[in-house]
Motif scaffolding. Structure first.
Motif, PDB file in Angstrom:
ATOM      1  N   ALA A 196      -3.279   5.871  -5.950  1.00 13.74           N
ATOM      2  CA  ALA A 196      -3.664   4.483  -6.218  1.00 13.74           C
ATOM      3  C   ALA A 196      -5.170   4.299  -6.310  1.00 13.74           C
ATOM      4  CB  ALA A 196      -3.109   3.576  -5.130  1.00 13.74           C
ATOM      5  N   GLY A 197      -5.916   5.337  -5.944  1.00  9.97           N
ATOM      6  CA  GLY A 197      -7.371   5.254  -6.008  1.00  9.97           C
ATOM      7  C   GLY A 197      -7.991   4.443  -4.883  1.00  9.97           C
ATOM      8  N   VAL A 198      -7.312   4.401  -3.726  1.00 11.25           N
ATOM      9  CA  VAL A 198      -7.853   3.680  -2.573  1.00 11.25           C
ATOM     10  C   VAL A 198      -7.796   4.593  -1.360  1.00 11.25           C
ATOM     11  CG1 VAL A 198      -7.083   1.461  -3.500  1.00 11.25           C
ATOM     12  CG2 VAL A 198      -5.619   2.694  -1.896  1.00 11.25           C
ATOM     13  N   SER A 199      -8.387   4.149  -0.276  1.00 13.04           N
ATOM     14  CA  SER A 199      -8.371   4.954   0.941  1.00 13.04           C
ATOM     15  C   SER A 199      -7.047   4.802   1.664  1.00 13.04           C
ATOM     16  CB  SER A 199      -9.510   4.529   1.871  1.00 13.04           C
ATOM     17  OG  SER A 199      -9.272   3.217   2.365  1.00 13.04           O
ATOM     18  N   ARG A 200      -6.736   5.762   2.503  1.00 12.69           N
ATOM     19  CA  ARG A 200      -5.527   5.656   3.309  1.00 12.69           C
ATOM     20  C   ARG A 200      -5.625   4.482   4.275  1.00 12.69           C
ATOM     21  NH1 ARG A 200      -3.233  10.618   6.915  1.00 12.69           N
ATOM     22  NH2 ARG A 200      -5.238  10.270   7.936  1.00 12.69           N
ATOM     23  N   GLN A 201      -6.853   4.167   4.725  1.00 11.76           N
ATOM     24  CA  GLN A 201      -7.043   3.011   5.595  1.00 11.76           C
ATOM     25  C   GLN A 201      -6.620   1.725   4.892  1.00 11.76           C
ATOM     26  OE1 GLN A 201      -8.301   2.891   8.948  1.00 11.76           O
ATOM     27  NE2 GLN A 201      -7.382   0.874   8.687  1.00 11.76           N
ATOM     28  N   THR A 202      -6.946   1.624   3.597  1.00 13.92           N
ATOM     29  CA  THR A 202      -6.540   0.438   2.828  1.00 13.92           C
ATOM     30  C   THR A 202      -5.028   0.332   2.771  1.00 13.92           C
ATOM     31  OG1 THR A 202      -8.551   0.491   1.462  1.00 13.92           O
ATOM     32  CG2 THR A 202      -6.649  -0.666   0.562  1.00 13.92           C
ATOM     33  N   LEU A 203      -4.356   1.456   2.579  1.00 13.31           N
ATOM     34  CA  LEU A 203      -2.893   1.447   2.541  1.00 13.31           C
ATOM     35  C   LEU A 203      -2.331   0.919   3.866  1.00 13.31           C
ATOM     36  CD1 LEU A 203      -0.673   4.349   1.177  1.00 13.31           C
ATOM     37  CD2 LEU A 203      -0.010   2.973   3.116  1.00 13.31           C
ATOM     38  N   TYR A 204      -2.859   1.419   4.972  1.00 17.92           N
ATOM     39  CA  TYR A 204      -2.372   0.965   6.278  1.00 17.92           C
ATOM     40  C   TYR A 204      -2.736  -0.502   6.520  1.00 17.92           C
ATOM     41  CZ  TYR A 204      -0.764   5.514   7.874  1.00 17.92           C
ATOM     42  OH  TYR A 204      -0.050   6.682   8.018  1.00 17.92           O
ATOM     43  N   ASN A 205      -3.887  -0.928   6.031  1.00 22.66           N
ATOM     44  CA  ASN A 205      -4.260  -2.331   6.179  1.00 22.66           C
ATOM     45  C   ASN A 205      -3.273  -3.243   5.456  1.00 22.66           C
ATOM     46  OD1 ASN A 205      -6.512  -1.655   7.689  1.00 22.66           O
ATOM     47  ND2 ASN A 205      -7.943  -1.826   5.974  1.00 22.66           N
ATOM     48  N   GLU A 206      -2.780  -2.783   4.327  1.00 24.06           N
ATOM     49  CA  GLU A 206      -1.869  -3.596   3.514  1.00 24.06           C
ATOM     50  C   GLU A 206      -0.444  -3.599   4.050  1.00 24.06           C
ATOM     51  OE1 GLU A 206      -2.265  -5.593   0.890  1.00 24.06           O
ATOM     52  OE2 GLU A 206      -4.436  -5.339   0.971  1.00 24.06           O
ATOM     53  N   PHE A 207       0.035  -2.447   4.526  1.00 21.56           N
ATOM     54  CA  PHE A 207       1.465  -2.321   4.828  1.00 21.56           C
ATOM     55  C   PHE A 207       1.774  -1.914   6.261  1.00 21.56           C
ATOM     56  CE2 PHE A 207       0.895  -1.321   0.280  1.00 21.56           C
ATOM     57  CZ  PHE A 207       1.620  -2.380  -0.252  1.00 21.56           C
ATOM     58  N   GLY A 208       0.787  -1.492   7.019  1.00 23.01           N
ATOM     59  CA  GLY A 208       1.017  -1.145   8.407  1.00 23.01           C
ATOM     60  C   GLY A 208       1.544   0.249   8.640  1.00 23.01           C
ATOM     61  N   GLY A 209       2.214   0.823   7.668  1.00 27.94           N
ATOM     62  CA  GLY A 209       2.796   2.152   7.800  1.00 27.94           C
ATOM     63  C   GLY A 209       3.791   2.414   6.681  1.00 27.94           C
TER      64      GLY A 209
END
Length: 227
Positions: A33-46
């Motif tokens: 997706a071209g984003v950081s893994r932190q961004t993914l967790y920020n959006e969905f929690g896990g």
């Protein structure tokens, strides 16, 4: 970040299309997706939150397709043909999208997210570095059951066709919409060419219109559009 959220969901869907959900890694989804893994967790929690959001997006897209089939093309149209078009869309969407098929039927393949894990856990205190993300993931509404999704299709059909229905009162309209939705679901469970369901829906609606005691005199039965 709506754009990042959609990119992550697109990446997750692509990853699922190439294998099983168990093999999908969060880091790979974030990278795609071209984003950081932190961004993914920020959006969905896990990963469970990502799975719930992905399935919900595909279910919502399916329902949007139902509405489009019931309202397009714009202008007057035979409501029976619109129900037939919605049934065809249901079969095609379930054939092409395993998540739509799973939500419609309640049958989850082993490679899909485990359905029991898609229900949000009860809220609990968290000392995580991502408390907002954890709360967001845990408080998301449960996914619709097959019965609930079928009910949503029926309700949308009734609402969008109420002003056009010529073959009886509200009761006949509800029964017709329910019949069309259930016939479509039968073709999802026992796959057959999507075009076949349109013929079956037309026949069922024609029979119902002929037997409806309150049918308007001279009303036209559903007719097949030129192909």
């Amino acid at each position: 970040m709506p754009a990042a959220r959609e990119s992550l969901l697109d990446a997750a869907y692509t990853a699922l299309a190439g294998g099983s959900w168990a093999a999908v890694r969060m880091v790979d989804v974030a990278t795609a997706a071209g984003v950081s893994r932190q961004t993914l967790y920020n959006e969905f929690g896990g990963k469970d939150g990502l799975a719930r959001a992905l399935v919900r997006r595909e279910a919502d897209a399916y329902l949007s397709g139902v509405e489009q089939a019931l309202t397009q093309p714009p202008g007057p149209a035979d409501p029976g043909e619109r129900l037939a078009a919605a049934a065809v869309w249901t079969v095609r969407a379930a054939t092409e999208n395993p998540l739509v098929r799973a939500v419609l039927t309640g049958c989850w393949e082993d490679r899909l997210p485990a359905p029991l894990r898609l229900d949000p856990a009860p809220p609990r205190p968290s000392r995580s570095l991502r408390p907002r993300a954890a709360e967001r993931a845990e408080t998301m509404a449960p996914l619709p059951s097959p019965v609930e999704l079928l009910g949503q299709v029926r309700e949308r059909s009734v609402r969008l066709l109420a002003s056009q229905w010529p073959w009886g009162g509200p009761g006949e309209l509800v029964r017709a919409c329910d019949t069309a939705a259930r016939l479509a679901l039968a073709y999802v469970v026992a796959p057959a060419p999507a075009a076949d369901v349109a013929t079956v829906v037309r026949g069922a609606l024609a029979s119902a219109a002929l037997s409806a005691p309150s049918r308007r005199a001279g009303a036209l039965l559903p007719r097949r559009s030129p192909e």
